[in-house]
Motif scaffolding. Structure first.
Motif, PDB file in Angstrom:
ATOM      1  N   TYR A 131     -25.060  -2.975 -57.970  1.00 60.39           N
ATOM      2  CA  TYR A 131     -25.683  -3.230 -59.275  1.00 60.39           C
ATOM      3  C   TYR A 131     -27.202  -3.256 -59.155  1.00 60.39           C
ATOM      4  O   TYR A 131     -27.911  -2.880 -60.100  1.00 60.39           O
ATOM      5  CB  TYR A 131     -25.118  -4.501 -59.948  1.00 60.39           C
ATOM      6  CG  TYR A 131     -25.756  -5.821 -59.552  1.00 60.39           C
ATOM      7  CD1 TYR A 131     -25.091  -6.732 -58.736  1.00 60.39           C
ATOM      8  CD2 TYR A 131     -27.023  -6.188 -60.018  1.00 60.39           C
ATOM      9  CE1 TYR A 131     -25.666  -7.948 -58.381  1.00 60.39           C
ATOM     10  CE2 TYR A 131     -27.598  -7.396 -59.668  1.00 60.39           C
ATOM     11  CZ  TYR A 131     -26.917  -8.270 -58.849  1.00 60.39           C
ATOM     12  OH  TYR A 131     -27.495  -9.471 -58.512  1.00 60.39           O
ATOM     13  N   GLY A 174     -37.237 -10.607 -39.928  1.00 57.67           N
ATOM     14  CA  GLY A 174     -37.840 -11.837 -39.385  1.00 57.67           C
ATOM     15  C   GLY A 174     -38.067 -11.812 -37.891  1.00 57.67           C
ATOM     16  O   GLY A 174     -38.595 -12.782 -37.342  1.00 57.67           O
ATOM     17  N   TYR A 193     -42.096  -9.474 -41.107  1.00 57.96           N
ATOM     18  CA  TYR A 193     -42.949 -10.180 -42.073  1.00 57.96           C
ATOM     19  C   TYR A 193     -43.405 -11.549 -41.578  1.00 57.96           C
ATOM     20  O   TYR A 193     -44.115 -12.258 -42.274  1.00 57.96           O
ATOM     21  CB  TYR A 193     -42.350 -10.258 -43.477  1.00 57.96           C
ATOM     22  CG  TYR A 193     -40.930 -10.737 -43.658  1.00 57.96           C
ATOM     23  CD1 TYR A 193     -40.152 -11.212 -42.626  1.00 57.96           C
ATOM     24  CD2 TYR A 193     -40.366 -10.695 -44.936  1.00 57.96           C
ATOM     25  CE1 TYR A 193     -38.849 -11.622 -42.840  1.00 57.96           C
ATOM     26  CE2 TYR A 193     -39.070 -11.106 -45.161  1.00 57.96           C
ATOM     27  CZ  TYR A 193     -38.315 -11.569 -44.105  1.00 57.96           C
ATOM     28  OH  TYR A 193     -37.032 -11.983 -44.331  1.00 57.96           O
TER      29      TYR A 193
HETATM   30  N1  LIG Z   1     -27.922 -12.576 -57.049  1.00 58.19           N
HETATM   31  C1  LIG Z   1     -26.852 -12.045 -56.512  1.00 58.19           C
HETATM   32  O1  LIG Z   1     -26.054 -11.384 -57.211  1.00 58.19           O
HETATM   33  C2  LIG Z   1     -26.607 -12.207 -55.042  1.00 58.19           C
HETATM   34  C3  LIG Z   1     -25.434 -11.706 -54.468  1.00 58.19           C
HETATM   35  C4  LIG Z   1     -25.282 -11.805 -53.080  1.00 58.19           C
HETATM   36  C5  LIG Z   1     -26.262 -12.430 -52.314  1.00 58.19           C
HETATM   37  N2  LIG Z   1     -27.359 -12.945 -52.927  1.00 58.19           N
HETATM   38  C6  LIG Z   1     -28.439 -13.569 -52.145  1.00 58.19           C
HETATM   39  O2  LIG Z   1     -28.927 -12.571 -51.276  1.00 58.19           O
HETATM   40  C7  LIG Z   1     -29.405 -13.173 -50.077  1.00 58.19           C
HETATM   41  C8  LIG Z   1     -28.789 -12.457 -48.898  1.00 58.19           C
HETATM   42  O3  LIG Z   1     -27.424 -12.827 -48.783  1.00 58.19           O
HETATM   43  P1  LIG Z   1     -26.607 -12.495 -47.464  1.00 58.19           P
HETATM   44  O4  LIG Z   1     -25.325 -13.209 -47.572  1.00 58.19           O
HETATM   45  O5  LIG Z   1     -26.621 -11.036 -47.251  1.00 58.19           O
HETATM   46  O6  LIG Z   1     -27.461 -13.238 -46.328  1.00 58.19           O
HETATM   47  P2  LIG Z   1     -28.315 -12.600 -45.149  1.00 58.19           P
HETATM   48  O7  LIG Z   1     -29.374 -11.715 -45.720  1.00 58.19           O
HETATM   49  O8  LIG Z   1     -27.395 -12.012 -44.154  1.00 58.19           O
HETATM   50  O9  LIG Z   1     -28.967 -13.883 -44.501  1.00 58.19           O
HETATM   51  C9  LIG Z   1     -30.140 -14.424 -44.992  1.00 58.19           C
HETATM   52  C10 LIG Z   1     -31.384 -13.762 -44.333  1.00 58.19           C
HETATM   53  O10 LIG Z   1     -32.530 -14.205 -45.041  1.00 58.19           O
HETATM   54  C11 LIG Z   1     -33.640 -14.166 -44.193  1.00 58.19           C
HETATM   55  N3  LIG Z   1     -34.415 -15.393 -44.376  1.00 58.19           N
HETATM   56  C12 LIG Z   1     -35.694 -15.442 -44.797  1.00 58.19           C
HETATM   57  N4  LIG Z   1     -36.112 -16.697 -44.855  1.00 58.19           N
HETATM   58  C13 LIG Z   1     -35.098 -17.486 -44.451  1.00 58.19           C
HETATM   59  C14 LIG Z   1     -34.957 -18.894 -44.285  1.00 58.19           C
HETATM   60  N5  LIG Z   1     -35.956 -19.761 -44.538  1.00 58.19           N
HETATM   61  N6  LIG Z   1     -33.766 -19.376 -43.850  1.00 58.19           N
HETATM   62  C15 LIG Z   1     -32.750 -18.528 -43.582  1.00 58.19           C
HETATM   63  N7  LIG Z   1     -32.834 -17.171 -43.739  1.00 58.19           N
HETATM   64  C16 LIG Z   1     -34.013 -16.670 -44.161  1.00 58.19           C
HETATM   65  C17 LIG Z   1     -33.110 -14.021 -42.755  1.00 58.19           C
HETATM   66  O11 LIG Z   1     -33.426 -12.707 -42.293  1.00 58.19           O
HETATM   67  P3  LIG Z   1     -34.808 -12.463 -41.476  1.00 58.19           P
HETATM   68  O12 LIG Z   1     -34.777 -13.398 -40.284  1.00 58.19           O
HETATM   69  O13 LIG Z   1     -34.748 -11.030 -41.082  1.00 58.19           O
HETATM   70  O14 LIG Z   1     -35.907 -12.802 -42.404  1.00 58.19           O
HETATM   71  C18 LIG Z   1     -31.617 -14.192 -42.886  1.00 58.19           C
HETATM   72  O15 LIG Z   1     -30.899 -13.411 -41.965  1.00 58.19           O
HETATM   73  C19 LIG Z   1     -29.107 -14.663 -50.195  1.00 58.19           C
HETATM   74  O16 LIG Z   1     -30.274 -15.302 -50.664  1.00 58.19           O
HETATM   75  C20 LIG Z   1     -28.029 -14.697 -51.238  1.00 58.19           C
HETATM   76  O17 LIG Z   1     -27.967 -15.934 -51.908  1.00 58.19           O
HETATM   77  C21 LIG Z   1     -27.535 -12.845 -54.263  1.00 58.19           C
END
Ligand SMILES: NC(=O)c1ccc[n+]([C@@H]2O[C@H](COP(=O)([O-])OP(=O)(O)OC[C@H]3O[C@@H](n4cnc5c(N)ncnc54)[C@H](OP(=O)(O)O)[C@@H]3O)[C@@H](O)[C@H]2O)c1
Length: 326
Positions: A131, A174, A193
């Motif tokens: 999406y 990261g 970053y």
């Molecule tokens: N709105 C929606 O429809 C929707 C749907 C699905 C997921 N999401 C959101 O999308 C994001 C990614 O979800 P995911 O399940 O695929 O997780 P993910 O990206 O596998 O894990 C989170 C990543 O965020 C980065 N990060 C940056 N600052 C951080 C901090 N202070 N603490 C922890 N991680 C941090 C890290 O990567 P680096 O170390 O490389 O920075 C970490 O690996 C989440 O925020 C989730 O809530 C939203």
């Protein structure tokens, strides 16, 4: 009785308890699904901490996504059969369990060519990418996109899908070790970053114009430089807050920095009914079957060890999708 990961209170990974729970027979509109894999999502961490209010009451079982086999079917469900392989993503938690009841209207059948493992590793994250790139900001071939946390679960789906659409991808990570992972999965440029400027690179790559869209799941740590990386009338798509909640947005800043657009989307508003759910999952299955996009499964844990998976994802040690083996 089945085993599940339950929380009795909000808190750190230690609140995840391995318990026995009863699973009743399916009621009208429900399926009883025996899980094979549960997908871990960053939102599970936020739910566990109590910062994402989706639990009606405690104790509760965590988990938003799983694949499995239909074991029995409630009254009025005509589109599934016993033994069928299904996958679902639901804002109503409960996927960290060996079996559960789920409303049939959120489940879809897994195509024969896709394994249970890949389905659980890709459904929520891949439908999110679907999406975001097709409907939230419908990005076109030749445009440049900035993707934050590009080596994460959703991040790697975004990189691959954007490449498939002919988009130039600048991905942020990261740690330096994650750079190769995104470069081999669709990103054209990789920035750490924590030590390099993604704003500078975005302006260099676009010869000063700025990128068309920022797909941001990180939030406050990157907000300001992301706004400065956009072209006039560019799109700031903040779909997550992995670094914490965003401060209120200043509309005047969006105006003076280029008549920018800001949106904070949720998947549930892009899957408003069964038709939209099926269209989105069919698009995901299509790119997976064509091998344009694949689930990158960086790590697997036994369901009983979900606390270890939570420790690793919070420590930013994971890459791509994380699975719990049920
Ligand atoms: N709105 C929606 O429809 C929707 C749907 C699905 C997921 N999401 C959101 O999308 C994001 C990614 O979800 P995911 O399940 O695929 O997780 P993910 O990206 O596998 O894990 C989170 C990543 O965020 C980065 N990060 C940056 N600052 C951080 C901090 N202070 N603490 C922890 N991680 C941090 C890290 O990567 P680096 O170390 O490389 O920075 C970490 O690996 C989440 O925020 C989730 O809530 C939203």
């Amino acid at each position: 009785m089945v085993k599940a990961i339950q929380i009795n209170e909000f808190g750190g990974p230690e609140v995840l308890q391995w318990v026995e729970v009863d699973v009743p027979s399916p009621g009208p509109g429900q399926l009883l699904v025996r899980h094979t894999f549960s997908g871990l999502n960053f939102i599970d961490v936020q739910v566990r901490k109590g910062s994402y209010p989706v639990l009606p009451q405690l104790p509760a079982i965590l988990g938003a996504e799983a694949s499995g086999i239909v074991e029995s079917i409630g009254e009025g469900v005509n589109n599934f059969s016993v033994g069928q392989r299904v996958v679902y993503a639901s804002t109503y938690p409960g996927a960290y369990s060996e079996s559960r009841l789920i409303n049939a209207d959120v489940a879809v059948s897994i195509p024969e060519s896709i394994s249970d493992e890949d389905a659980a590793a890709s459904f929520l994250k891949g439908c999110t990418a679907e999406y975001l790139v097709n409907r939230c900001y419908p990005v076109k071939s030749g445009e440049v996109a900035l993707v934050h946390a590009a080596a994460g679960g959703v991040g790697l789906f975004l990189c691959q899908w954007l490449k498939e659409l002919g988009v130039t991808v600048i991905g942020t990570v990261g740690s330096d070790e994650k750079k190769d992972e995104i470069l081999s999965n669709g990103a054209n440029f990789a920035v750490n970053y924590r030590s390099e400027s993604f704003k500078e690179l975005s302006l260099d790559v676009t010869e000063g114009r700025g990128v068309s869209v920022v797909y941001d799941s990180v939030g406050p740590d990157v907000y300001s430089d992301s706004i400065d990386s956009l072209r006039p009338r560019g799109y700031m798509v903040n779909f997550g807050n992995s670094s914490g909640p965003l401060e209120p947005i200043d509309p005047v800043e969006l105006n003076v920095k280029g008549s920018l657009f800001f949106t904070k989307p949720s998947m549930r508003f892009y899957q408003l009914d069964r038709k939209q759910l099926e269209e989105s999952s069919n698009r995901l299955f299509d790119v997976m079957e064509r091998k344009a996009v694949r689930a990158v499964i960086g790590q697997k844990y036994a369901l009983s060890e979900a606390h270890k998976a939570h420790i690793d994802v919070e420590a930013r040690r994971t890459i791509g999708s994380t699975l719990l083996v049920c």
